[in-house]
Design a protein around this motif. Structure first.
Motif, PDB file in Angstrom:
ATOM      1  N   ALA A 219       0.854  -1.187   0.000  1.00  0.00           N
ATOM      2  CA  ALA A 219       0.000   0.000   0.000  1.00  0.00           C
ATOM      3  C   ALA A 219       0.889   1.234   0.000  1.00  0.00           C
ATOM      4  CB  ALA A 219      -0.918   0.012   1.218  1.00  0.00           C
ATOM      5  N   SER A 220       0.372   2.328  -0.581  1.00  0.00           N
ATOM      6  CA  SER A 220       1.193   3.501  -0.796  1.00  0.00           C
ATOM      7  C   SER A 220       0.415   4.779  -0.512  1.00  0.00           C
ATOM      8  CB  SER A 220       1.702   3.509  -2.245  1.00  0.00           C
ATOM      9  OG  SER A 220       2.256   4.751  -2.611  1.00  0.00           O
ATOM     10  N   TYR A 221       1.167   5.864  -0.316  1.00  0.00           N
ATOM     11  CA  TYR A 221       0.571   7.195  -0.229  1.00  0.00           C
ATOM     12  C   TYR A 221      -0.153   7.587  -1.519  1.00  0.00           C
ATOM     13  CZ  TYR A 221       2.915   8.603   4.138  1.00  0.00           C
ATOM     14  OH  TYR A 221       3.319   8.719   5.452  1.00  0.00           O
ATOM     15  N   ASP A 222       0.084   6.870  -2.611  1.00  0.00           N
ATOM     16  CA  ASP A 222      -0.608   7.191  -3.866  1.00  0.00           C
ATOM     17  C   ASP A 222      -2.053   6.709  -3.879  1.00  0.00           C
ATOM     18  OD1 ASP A 222      -0.498   4.452  -4.270  1.00  0.00           O
ATOM     19  OD2 ASP A 222       0.910   4.530  -5.940  1.00  0.00           O
TER      20      ASP A 222
ATOM     21  N   GLU B 111      -9.033   6.829   0.956  1.00  0.00           N
ATOM     22  CA  GLU B 111      -9.346   7.354   2.273  1.00  0.00           C
ATOM     23  C   GLU B 111      -8.116   7.745   3.072  1.00  0.00           C
ATOM     24  OE1 GLU B 111     -11.517   4.115   3.827  1.00  0.00           O
ATOM     25  OE2 GLU B 111     -13.312   4.537   2.663  1.00  0.00           O
ATOM     26  N   GLY B 112      -7.000   7.926   2.409  1.00  0.00           N
ATOM     27  CA  GLY B 112      -5.793   8.331   3.113  1.00  0.00           C
ATOM     28  C   GLY B 112      -4.845   7.176   3.351  1.00  0.00           C
ATOM     29  N   GLN B 113      -3.895   7.398   4.237  1.00  0.00           N
ATOM     30  CA  GLN B 113      -2.799   6.462   4.442  1.00  0.00           C
ATOM     31  C   GLN B 113      -3.275   5.121   4.980  1.00  0.00           C
ATOM     32  OE1 GLN B 113       0.515   7.956   6.754  1.00  0.00           O
ATOM     33  NE2 GLN B 113       0.957   5.918   7.586  1.00  0.00           N
ATOM     34  N   VAL B 114      -2.767   4.046   4.392  1.00  0.00           N
ATOM     35  CA  VAL B 114      -2.959   2.696   4.912  1.00  0.00           C
ATOM     36  C   VAL B 114      -1.867   2.431   5.938  1.00  0.00           C
ATOM     37  CG1 VAL B 114      -2.916   0.240   4.367  1.00  0.00           C
ATOM     38  CG2 VAL B 114      -4.067   1.840   2.822  1.00  0.00           C
TER      39      VAL B 114
ATOM     40  N   HIS C 227       4.012   1.963  -7.909  1.00  0.00           N
ATOM     41  CA  HIS C 227       3.514   2.974  -6.976  1.00  0.00           C
ATOM     42  C   HIS C 227       4.095   4.342  -7.329  1.00  0.00           C
ATOM     43  CE1 HIS C 227       1.189   0.551  -4.254  1.00  0.00           C
ATOM     44  NE2 HIS C 227       2.187  -0.286  -4.043  1.00  0.00           N
ATOM     45  N   GLY C 228       3.275   5.380  -7.142  1.00  0.00           N
ATOM     46  CA  GLY C 228       3.714   6.729  -7.454  1.00  0.00           C
ATOM     47  C   GLY C 228       4.217   7.502  -6.259  1.00  0.00           C
TER      48      GLY C 228
ATOM     49  N   ILE D  72       5.768   3.706  -0.129  1.00  0.00           N
ATOM     50  CA  ILE D  72       5.029   2.545   0.372  1.00  0.00           C
ATOM     51  C   ILE D  72       4.911   2.665   1.891  1.00  0.00           C
ATOM     52  CG2 ILE D  72       5.170   0.034   0.685  1.00  0.00           C
ATOM     53  CD1 ILE D  72       6.575  -0.013  -2.090  1.00  0.00           C
ATOM     54  N   THR D  73       3.707   2.431   2.418  1.00  0.00           N
ATOM     55  CA  THR D  73       3.461   2.586   3.853  1.00  0.00           C
ATOM     56  C   THR D  73       3.192   1.276   4.574  1.00  0.00           C
ATOM     57  OG1 THR D  73       1.086   2.933   3.486  1.00  0.00           O
ATOM     58  CG2 THR D  73       2.501   4.890   3.479  1.00  0.00           C
ATOM     59  N   ALA D  74       2.856   0.215   3.857  1.00  0.00           N
ATOM     60  CA  ALA D  74       2.552  -1.065   4.507  1.00  0.00           C
ATOM     61  C   ALA D  74       2.701  -2.183   3.492  1.00  0.00           C
ATOM     62  CB  ALA D  74       1.141  -1.067   5.091  1.00  0.00           C
TER      63      ALA D  74
END
Length: 349
Positions: free
Chosen positions: A27-30, A51-54, A335-336, A339-341
């Motif tokens: 999952a990403s900020y994109d 819906e925002g950051q995962v 991903h643009g 990556i957050t998770a």
């Protein structure tokens, strides 16, 4: 070095997992979630998440259902059928942890509201049938032991707990005496044997506990007398902190993730550094360094066969590393934004 001699070399990186159902999810900020098939090394689908950051991801072992934790919501997707969630859970504040029991029979969540919840499907609805509150101290990590009846939980108060979900008791594990101001465990990991627990703190310290078999005595808890409020106990017998006088730290910065290899021999740890580190789980000696080159590495995961490590960070890429020689063998673009998770299905702890 023993790390480099653990298996023979090969010149053919893919497949990264021999199981056709093996997936890695990022999952990403994109505002997108990508599904990567490990057998082919290809992206096989994208789930929009506007819906925002995962903050957290978890797959069932079959790879059929995906839980996504974000701001005030957990959404559950059927990976094979489409983009719309099959279920949504509304929760107060940020959801920081989601996960499934090994057989997918129940799910757990935790977040900034300081409550750990266990969810089961009843009458086609997800119901939180067990709750454990930590008085507003945010839950940072939850991981089940191999017996699937004990949950290890860390909070931003600097404590680590064992929750016996069958008897509804919780006990506190020992922590270092020199814990720094506002230092807490950010991520926990259980050894595949169930006999050891590790955690990385937000100050980059790697901790390890030896766990011993515990029998809950009948007189220690009266389910009928106190069915709601757990009994809090300190424990010096179930878990002891290993090597309190030794310092196992990442070089600098904030620790984010730690995970065991499937055989339990190694621990991979990542955080706010350009390098990801691999440690011997027995001696806690550093045995390898993965030079990712990006500033924040939000996760690092062993493949189910232990041959590769997948890392994801703020350079928008999933990188794949051969554990034999600590060399990057592939990277996945798509991903643009950072990556957050990440998560995988299968036996990876």
């Amino acid at each position: 070095m023993a790390w480099r001699n653990r298996m023979s070399t090969t010149d053919t990186p893919p497949p990264f997992d021999n199981s056709p159902n093996a997936l890695l999810v990022s999952a990403s900020y994109d505002l997108s979630i990508r599904l990567w098939q490990l057998a082919s090394g290809k992206c096989i689908g994208t789930i929009p998440h506007n819906e925002g950051q995962v903050n957290a991801l978890s797959l069932t072992s079959t790879g059929r259902d995906l839980a996504v934790g974000a701001w005030q919501r957990v959404r559950i997707y059927d990976v094979s059928s489409g983009k719309d969630p099959k279920a949504t859970i509304e929760l107060p504040r940020n959801v920081t942890v989601v996960g499934f029991e090994a057989a997918g029979r129940w799910m757990y969540t935790g977040g900034e509201d300081g409550v750990c919840r266990i969810w089961e499907m009843r009458n086609n609805q997800l119901v939180a049938n067990r709750l454990l509150s930590f008085s507003g101290n945010g839950v940072t990590s939850i991981v089940p032991n191999t017996n699937q009846t004990d949950l290890f939980i860390s909070t931003n108060s600097g404590h680590v707990w064992i929750w016996d979900v069958v008897n509804h008791m919780f006990m506190r594990l020992p922590m270092p005496d020199d814990l720094r101001m506002q230092e807490y465990v950010h991520r926990l990991a259980v050894h595949p044997s169930g006999k050891k627990l590790s955690g990385v703190t937000n100050q980059g310290r790697l901790l390890c506990w030896d766990l011993m078999t515990r029998q809950v005595e009948a007189h220690s808890f009266d389910m009928f007398k106190s069915p709601i409020v757990p009994i809090e106990q300190d424990t010096g017998t179930y878990g002891c902190l290993r090597d309190e006088d030794r310092q196992h730290r990442m070089q600098t910065g904030h620790g984010i993730s730690c995970r065991y290899s499937p055989d339990g021999k190694w621990i991979v740890a990542s955080g706010s550094e350009k390098d990801v580190y691999v440690y011997n789980s027995e001696t806690m000696d550093q045995v390898a360094t993965l030079p990712t080159g990006c500033g924040w590495n939000w996760d690092a995961i062993f493949s189910s066969e232990g041959r590769y490590i997948f890392t994801g960070g703020d350079d928008n890429q999933v990188k794949i590393w051969d554990v034999i020689n600590s060399k990057k063998v592939a990277q996945w673009d798509g991903h643009g934004k950072p990556i957050t998770a990440m998560c995988m299905n299968g036996p990876t702890p």
